[in-house]
Design a protein around this motif. Structure first.
Motif, short mmCIF file in Angstrom:
data_model
loop_
_atom_site.label_atom_id
_atom_site.label_comp_id
_atom_site.label_asym_id
_atom_site.label_seq_id
_atom_site.Cartn_x
_atom_site.Cartn_y
_atom_site.Cartn_z
N UNK A 59 -16.03 12.78 -13.28
CA UNK A 59 -15.87 13.70 -14.40
C UNK A 59 -14.74 13.31 -15.34
N UNK A 60 -13.85 12.42 -14.87
CA UNK A 60 -12.78 11.91 -15.75
C UNK A 60 -13.06 10.48 -16.20
N UNK A 61 -14.31 10.07 -16.03
CA UNK A 61 -14.73 8.78 -16.57
C UNK A 61 -14.38 7.56 -15.74
N UNK A 62 -14.03 7.76 -14.46
CA UNK A 62 -13.71 6.63 -13.59
C UNK A 62 -15.00 6.16 -12.92
N UNK A 63 -15.50 5.03 -13.34
CA UNK A 63 -16.76 4.49 -12.83
C UNK A 63 -16.63 4.15 -11.34
N UNK A 64 -17.69 4.41 -10.58
CA UNK A 64 -17.65 4.14 -9.13
C UNK A 64 -17.35 2.67 -8.84
N UNK A 65 -17.80 1.77 -9.69
CA UNK A 65 -17.57 0.34 -9.45
C UNK A 65 -16.12 -0.07 -9.64
N UNK A 66 -15.35 0.78 -10.32
CA UNK A 66 -13.94 0.44 -10.56
C UNK A 66 -13.01 1.05 -9.52
N UNK A 67 -13.58 1.71 -8.51
CA UNK A 67 -12.75 2.37 -7.49
C UNK A 67 -12.50 1.45 -6.31
N UNK A 68 -11.84 0.34 -6.59
CA UNK A 68 -11.56 -0.63 -5.53
C UNK A 68 -10.50 -0.09 -4.57
N UNK A 69 -9.62 0.74 -5.08
CA UNK A 69 -8.59 1.36 -4.25
C UNK A 69 -8.72 2.87 -4.41
N UNK A 70 -8.72 3.58 -3.29
CA UNK A 70 -9.02 5.01 -3.35
C UNK A 70 -8.13 5.80 -2.39
N UNK A 71 -8.33 7.12 -2.41
CA UNK A 71 -7.56 7.97 -1.51
C UNK A 71 -7.88 7.67 -0.04
N UNK A 72 -9.06 7.13 0.23
CA UNK A 72 -9.37 6.71 1.60
C UNK A 72 -8.37 5.64 2.06
N UNK A 73 -8.15 4.64 1.22
CA UNK A 73 -7.22 3.56 1.57
C UNK A 73 -5.81 4.09 1.77
N UNK A 74 -5.46 5.12 1.00
CA UNK A 74 -4.13 5.73 1.14
C UNK A 74 -4.00 6.43 2.49
N UNK A 75 -5.00 7.22 2.84
CA UNK A 75 -4.91 8.03 4.06
C UNK A 75 -4.95 7.18 5.33
N UNK A 76 -5.66 6.05 5.29
CA UNK A 76 -5.68 5.19 6.49
C UNK A 76 -4.47 4.27 6.54
N UNK A 77 -3.64 4.31 5.48
CA UNK A 77 -2.38 3.57 5.51
C UNK A 77 -2.44 2.15 5.00
N UNK A 78 -3.53 1.78 4.33
CA UNK A 78 -3.66 0.41 3.84
C UNK A 78 -2.88 0.16 2.55
N UNK A 79 -2.71 1.22 1.73
CA UNK A 79 -2.01 1.09 0.45
C UNK A 79 -1.17 2.34 0.22
N UNK A 80 -0.30 2.28 -0.78
CA UNK A 80 0.46 3.47 -1.18
C UNK A 80 -0.37 4.26 -2.20
N UNK A 81 0.02 5.49 -2.44
CA UNK A 81 -0.68 6.30 -3.44
C UNK A 81 -0.53 5.66 -4.82
N UNK A 82 0.63 5.10 -5.09
CA UNK A 82 0.84 4.46 -6.40
C UNK A 82 -0.18 3.35 -6.65
N UNK A 83 -0.59 2.65 -5.59
CA UNK A 83 -1.57 1.57 -5.72
C UNK A 83 -2.95 2.10 -6.12
N UNK A 84 -3.25 3.34 -5.74
CA UNK A 84 -4.59 3.90 -5.98
C UNK A 84 -4.71 4.59 -7.33
N UNK A 85 -3.59 5.00 -7.90
CA UNK A 85 -3.62 5.82 -9.12
C UNK A 85 -4.12 5.04 -10.33
N UNK A 86 -5.01 5.67 -11.08
CA UNK A 86 -5.52 5.09 -12.32
C UNK A 86 -5.21 6.04 -13.48
N UNK A 87 -4.93 5.46 -14.64
CA UNK A 87 -4.78 6.28 -15.84
C UNK A 87 -6.16 6.72 -16.32
#
Length: 270
Positions: A59-87
């Protein structure tokens, strides 16, 4: 347009979890449009998409193909939240998108001692950058929602004007009380926003009366009406505030943002 004054400065973001175990009540629509309204008046806002369906991201225009890093990766500890955030295309509004991988995260972190605090710890790492964090929860009371409630200052409950509204609300309140007693002593219910109101339907008016009688001043004065433009906007990857600012749905969300900010001022002054 409704006039809204920005909230006063405070330390750290206000973290609001939009929760209701029922689907189709307007959680995601409220998260997107409330976030947009707050950003429009100068607040720095982060939306955390914690629903595996990922509708807030879409709904905010973030295409599914561009979601290489997501909240899933954050919760399992693979990345930080800052890594997942998109403008997003909206100034001052960012999003941490989700993917369907989130639907399996509960099994992956179930044995971790900090399983209920993964999101809280992740938000702490970026807290200084935002004045509001809005967490769009899944339509269930699972570990994802528990993470959101453990991280939040308060719960914002979208409630559809339908027959079983109060029944679902009672269950949610019980969960909030359990989380408050065991995981997050400061948790409160910020407010209940009545959504999908149909003025032609006598049942809608009855639900409004019943919920106000049951929850008193916890219910926001603003009611979000059923509105075609609100329903259309997500298919264009836009909040309704951008899709059609003058429609009744947009104006209602602007009033809701104003009311939430006023309630915040009262809470901070207390």
């Amino acid at each position: 347009m409704a006039m809204i004054s920005s909230s006063p400065a405070f330390s750290g973001p206000r973290i609001l979890a939009l929760a209701n175990q029922k689907g189709g009540v307007g959680k995601t629509t409220t998260a997107i449009n409330l976030g947009t309204a707050l950003a429009a008046i100068g607040e720095k806002v982060l939306i955390v998409d914690l629903d595996p369906q990922g509708n807030a991201s879409t709904g905010l225009g973030v295409d599914r193909r561009s979601r290489e890093k997501s909240t899933y990766d954050v919760l399992v500890g693979d990345i930080t939240l800052a890594d997942a955030i998109q403008e997003t295309s909206i100034p001052r509004l960012s999003i941490a998108p989700s993917t369907m991988d989130l639907s399996g995260v509960e099994l992956e972190i179930a044995s971790a001692r900090d399983r209920a605090f993964r999101l809280r710890n992740a938000i702490d790492s970026v807290a200084s950058q935002y004045s509001y964090v809005l967490i769009d929860c899944p339509p269930s009371l699972n570990l994802l929602t528990i993470n959101a409630m453990s991280a939040a200052n308060a719960i914002l409950v979208p409630l559809q004007c339908e027959f079983f509204a109060l029944e679902g609300l009672s269950q949610l309140i019980k969960t909030v009380e359990q989380v408050k007693a065991t995981l997050n002593p400061g948790l409160t219910i910020h407010g209940i926003v009545l959504t999908m109101y149909d003025a032609r339907n006598n049942l809608s008016a009855q639900v409004v009366d019943d919920v106000r009688q049951f929850m008193g001043d916890k219910v926001y004065q603003t009611i979000i009406p059923r509105n075609v433009r609100v329903s259309e906007a997500p298919s264009y990857g836009k909040p309704v505030l951008l899709y059609d600012l003058k429609c009744v749905g947009s104006q209602a969300y602007l009033r809701l943002a104003s009311e939430i900010i006023q309630r915040e001022k009262v809470l901070r002054a207390a």
